[in-house]
Motif scaffolding. Sequence first.
Motif, PDB file in Angstrom:
ATOM      1  N   ARG A 324     -24.819  -9.457  -8.821  1.00 46.50           N
ATOM      2  CA  ARG A 324     -23.504  -9.184  -9.407  1.00 46.50           C
ATOM      3  C   ARG A 324     -23.472  -7.832 -10.110  1.00 46.50           C
ATOM      4  NH1 ARG A 324     -20.414 -14.336 -11.937  1.00 46.50           N
ATOM      5  NH2 ARG A 324     -18.504 -13.366 -12.666  1.00 46.50           N
ATOM      6  N   PHE A 325     -24.599  -7.449 -10.685  1.00 51.97           N
ATOM      7  CA  PHE A 325     -24.693  -6.156 -11.375  1.00 51.97           C
ATOM      8  C   PHE A 325     -25.875  -5.365 -10.811  1.00 51.97           C
ATOM      9  CE2 PHE A 325     -22.843  -9.232 -14.293  1.00 51.97           C
ATOM     10  CZ  PHE A 325     -21.693  -8.583 -14.733  1.00 51.97           C
ATOM     11  N   PRO A 326     -25.848  -5.051  -9.510  1.00 48.26           N
ATOM     12  CA  PRO A 326     -27.016  -4.427  -8.870  1.00 48.26           C
ATOM     13  C   PRO A 326     -27.344  -3.046  -9.422  1.00 48.26           C
ATOM     14  CG  PRO A 326     -25.107  -4.325  -7.427  1.00 48.26           C
ATOM     15  CD  PRO A 326     -24.720  -5.200  -8.583  1.00 48.26           C
ATOM     16  N   GLY A 327     -26.332  -2.317  -9.847  1.00 48.60           N
ATOM     17  CA  GLY A 327     -26.560  -0.971 -10.361  1.00 48.60           C
ATOM     18  C   GLY A 327     -27.427  -0.966 -11.600  1.00 48.60           C
ATOM     19  N   TYR A 328     -27.373  -2.032 -12.372  1.00 51.65           N
ATOM     20  CA  TYR A 328     -28.171  -2.120 -13.591  1.00 51.65           C
ATOM     21  C   TYR A 328     -29.543  -2.726 -13.309  1.00 51.65           C
ATOM     22  CZ  TYR A 328     -23.742  -1.156 -15.913  1.00 51.65           C
ATOM     23  OH  TYR A 328     -22.570  -0.574 -16.317  1.00 51.65           O
ATOM     24  N   THR A 329     -29.570  -3.829 -12.578  1.00 51.63           N
ATOM     25  CA  THR A 329     -30.835  -4.511 -12.293  1.00 51.63           C
ATOM     26  C   THR A 329     -31.796  -3.607 -11.535  1.00 51.63           C
ATOM     27  OG1 THR A 329     -29.661  -6.626 -12.183  1.00 51.63           O
ATOM     28  CG2 THR A 329     -31.863  -6.568 -11.246  1.00 51.63           C
ATOM     29  N   SER A 366     -25.275  -6.666 -21.701  1.00 53.66           N
ATOM     30  CA  SER A 366     -24.016  -6.574 -22.452  1.00 53.66           C
ATOM     31  C   SER A 366     -23.878  -5.211 -23.123  1.00 53.66           C
ATOM     32  CB  SER A 366     -23.950  -7.692 -23.494  1.00 53.66           C
ATOM     33  OG  SER A 366     -22.772  -7.597 -24.263  1.00 53.66           O
ATOM     34  N   GLU A 367     -24.991  -4.744 -23.715  1.00 56.32           N
ATOM     35  CA  GLU A 367     -24.951  -3.443 -24.379  1.00 56.32           C
ATOM     36  C   GLU A 367     -24.732  -2.310 -23.375  1.00 56.32           C
ATOM     37  OE1 GLU A 367     -24.878  -2.846 -27.657  1.00 56.32           O
ATOM     38  OE2 GLU A 367     -24.739  -5.039 -27.780  1.00 56.32           O
ATOM     39  N   LEU A 368     -25.351  -2.414 -22.221  1.00 57.08           N
ATOM     40  CA  LEU A 368     -25.139  -1.396 -21.186  1.00 57.08           C
ATOM     41  C   LEU A 368     -23.688  -1.359 -20.735  1.00 57.08           C
ATOM     42  CD1 LEU A 368     -28.289  -1.841 -18.878  1.00 57.08           C
ATOM     43  CD2 LEU A 368     -27.840  -0.003 -20.505  1.00 57.08           C
ATOM     44  N   LEU A 369     -23.106  -2.545 -20.571  1.00 60.26           N
ATOM     45  CA  LEU A 369     -21.709  -2.614 -20.139  1.00 60.26           C
ATOM     46  C   LEU A 369     -20.767  -2.068 -21.206  1.00 60.26           C
ATOM     47  CD1 LEU A 369     -21.777  -6.125 -18.435  1.00 60.26           C
ATOM     48  CD2 LEU A 369     -21.552  -3.924 -17.288  1.00 60.26           C
ATOM     49  N   LYS A 370     -21.065  -2.363 -22.466  1.00 63.88           N
ATOM     50  CA  LYS A 370     -20.229  -1.840 -23.559  1.00 63.88           C
ATOM     51  C   LYS A 370     -20.308  -0.317 -23.619  1.00 63.88           C
ATOM     52  CE  LYS A 370     -20.684  -5.962 -26.426  1.00 63.88           C
ATOM     53  NZ  LYS A 370     -21.391  -6.572 -27.579  1.00 63.88           N
ATOM     54  N   HIS A 417     -18.637  -2.364 -13.742  1.00 67.92           N
ATOM     55  CA  HIS A 417     -18.463  -2.968 -15.059  1.00 67.92           C
ATOM     56  C   HIS A 417     -18.359  -4.489 -15.013  1.00 67.92           C
ATOM     57  CE1 HIS A 417     -17.304  -3.134 -19.285  1.00 67.92           C
ATOM     58  NE2 HIS A 417     -16.373  -4.008 -18.930  1.00 67.92           N
ATOM     59  N   THR A 418     -17.638  -5.018 -14.062  1.00 72.84           N
ATOM     60  CA  THR A 418     -17.389  -6.469 -14.029  1.00 72.84           C
ATOM     61  C   THR A 418     -18.374  -7.215 -13.133  1.00 72.84           C
ATOM     62  OG1 THR A 418     -15.848  -6.315 -12.159  1.00 72.84           O
ATOM     63  CG2 THR A 418     -14.926  -6.089 -14.388  1.00 72.84           C
ATOM     64  N   GLY A 419     -19.062  -6.491 -12.241  1.00 70.40           N
ATOM     65  CA  GLY A 419     -19.951  -7.163 -11.305  1.00 70.40           C
ATOM     66  C   GLY A 419     -19.218  -7.759 -10.123  1.00 70.40           C
ATOM     67  N   MET A 420     -17.905  -7.494 -10.031  1.00 71.40           N
ATOM     68  CA  MET A 420     -17.091  -8.047  -8.951  1.00 71.40           C
ATOM     69  C   MET A 420     -16.131  -6.990  -8.421  1.00 71.40           C
ATOM     70  SD  MET A 420     -16.031 -11.890 -10.227  1.00 71.40           S
ATOM     71  CE  MET A 420     -15.911 -11.580 -11.982  1.00 71.40           C
ATOM     72  N   LEU A 421     -15.780  -7.143  -7.157  1.00 72.26           N
ATOM     73  CA  LEU A 421     -14.706  -6.327  -6.608  1.00 72.26           C
ATOM     74  C   LEU A 421     -13.390  -6.733  -7.259  1.00 72.26           C
ATOM     75  CD1 LEU A 421     -15.705  -6.478  -2.835  1.00 72.26           C
ATOM     76  CD2 LEU A 421     -16.020  -4.549  -4.379  1.00 72.26           C
ATOM     77  N   PHE A 422     -12.419  -5.856  -7.225  1.00 75.74           N
ATOM     78  CA  PHE A 422     -11.142  -6.130  -7.890  1.00 75.74           C
ATOM     79  C   PHE A 422     -10.520  -7.430  -7.388  1.00 75.74           C
ATOM     80  CE2 PHE A 422      -6.525  -6.011  -7.951  1.00 75.74           C
ATOM     81  CZ  PHE A 422      -6.248  -5.702  -9.278  1.00 75.74           C
TER      82      PHE A 422
END
Length: 483
Positions: A324-329, A366-370, A417-422
Motif C-alpha cells: 500500500r505504501f511501496p515508496g516508503y517500505t 505516520s511521521e513520514l506521511l505527515k 500519501h494515501t497508499g491508494m489510487l484516487f
Amino acid sequence: MITIVIADDEKLIRAGIAKIIRDSIKVPLEIIEAKNGRDALEIIIKEQPNVLITDIRMPIMDGVELMQNVSKLENKPEIIVSSGYDDFVFAKAAIQSGAQSYILKPLDKKELVEAVEKAIASYRFTEQKKNEETLKTIIDEGRLDSSSEISGVKFENGYYCIAICGLGTKTILQQVLNSIDYYTLESKRGFECAVIPREALYLIESDLSLNQYVTGISNSAVNVASLRVYKKQAFEAMLQSYFTNKNGVRANGRYYYSEIATEANFSEVDKIYEKLISKISISDVPTIQKGLDELFNFAGISPDFYASKLNYIYNKFNSNLFTRFPGYTDNDLYIHLKAIMIENIWQLQNIGEWKICISDYLIYLSELLKKNTSEYPFIDEALDYIKANYTKNINMAMVANQVSVNYTWFSEKFKEHTGMLFNEYLRKLRIDEACNLLAKDCFKVYEVAEKAGFGDVKYFMKTFKEETGLSPTEWKKVHGVSM
C-alpha cells in the motif's frame, strides 16, 4: 527408478559396466544397452533416461556427435564419458557437452561407481529444484483445476505441508528426512516450509531432535494443485505455539491444523484494520496504539480461533500494508528493516514483540506521511474536499482542479500519501458509507446506492460484493441487521 543408457560398440564392455552398476548401486535401476551413438540417441529421445554412459569411438555415430545431439534436448541425461584414448580433444568435447565425468579405459570399478553415484545425485538435485519451482508456481498462481499435468511431482499416498521455526531449521529437516524425497517451498533464516510424502510424517512426529523446534502440520492432502491451501494450514498451525503458555512465550512442539479454524469470521478485523490504516497519515501515537490494541484483542473469541486470527492479521500486514505504501517500505532503511521483522514473525518469542514491531512501523510511517503532507499541503485540502463531496459525482480531475494542481502530479502524490489510487480511495469511502446506511436498516438497496454516491444500483451491488465479499443483503445478515 533410475534409467541408465550404456552406449559402447563392444558387447562385453557394455555387459561389464552393467554388472558393476547393478552390483554396486543400491537403488532401483533400468539399464538399456546401445551398440552405437545413433541407437543410443533414439533410445534417449524415446525413454528419456537419467544417465548416459558413452564411449567415444563408436561406428555410425561416435560419442562426441552423440553428446552434441543430446545437449540440444530439453530433458538431458547426466553424461559419463568412457574412453580408451587419453586425448585432451575428446575430454574437451565431453566437457563442452556437459559431461559429469570423464573416465579412461580400462575402467576402474571404484571410479565408475563413484561417477554413476555422482551422476544420480546430480540428476536428483536438478529434478528436485525443478519440481520445487513447479510447486512454488502452483502456490503463487493459486489452485489449479487439475494436477494431472504436473509432471515429476507425485505423492502416491498423499502429502503434508510442514512449517518449522527455530535455529538451524534447514539442517535439522535434512537430518530428519535424510532418506526421504521432500520439497522445500520456502526457506529463510530460522524458518523452513516443506511438502513431505504422507508416509514421512512418522519421522516428523517421532524424531526427538524436533522437540526443540516449533512444527506446524497441515491436514493430509492428495491433490498437489491445492498446495497453497495446505501451506497456509501449516503456517497457521505453527502460530498456535504463541498461545500455549499463559505467559505468552512461544512453546516448542508439534501443532496440527484444525478444520474448525475454517469457521472463523474476521470481518471485524477488516474493519478495525482499515480504520487504523486509512487514517495513519493523521494519527498520533495514542491513536495508533489504541487501534493495535483493538486489532490484537483476542477476548470474546474461542481459543480454537486464536491462531486463525493471528494468521489473518499477519496476512493483512504482509499482503496489504507493505504494498500500500511501496515508496516508503522500499526506500527508507528503518521502515524496510521493520517490515522484514514483521514478515519474519517466527523470529520473535511472543506476540507482544511482534506487535511492538508493527507499532514502530506505523508510528514511523505516520511521521513520514505527515512530513509529506507539510511539503504538499494540497493533499490535506484535497482529502477534506473529497470527504465532504464523495457522495456526489466527483472525479480526480475535478479534485485536482479544486486544489489547483496538475492532474498527473496530483495523482502521484495522492497515491504516495494515501497508499491508494484516487478511485480506490473514493470507492472505499462510498462503501463505508453504504455499510453505515445498511446498518441503520431504514433504506432500500437502491436508496443506499444513491445516498452513498454510486447512483447505479447494479454497479453498487457489483462493487459492494467485490469489496466486502458479500451482497448488501448478506452483509446485513452477517452483521446482525434485521431484514
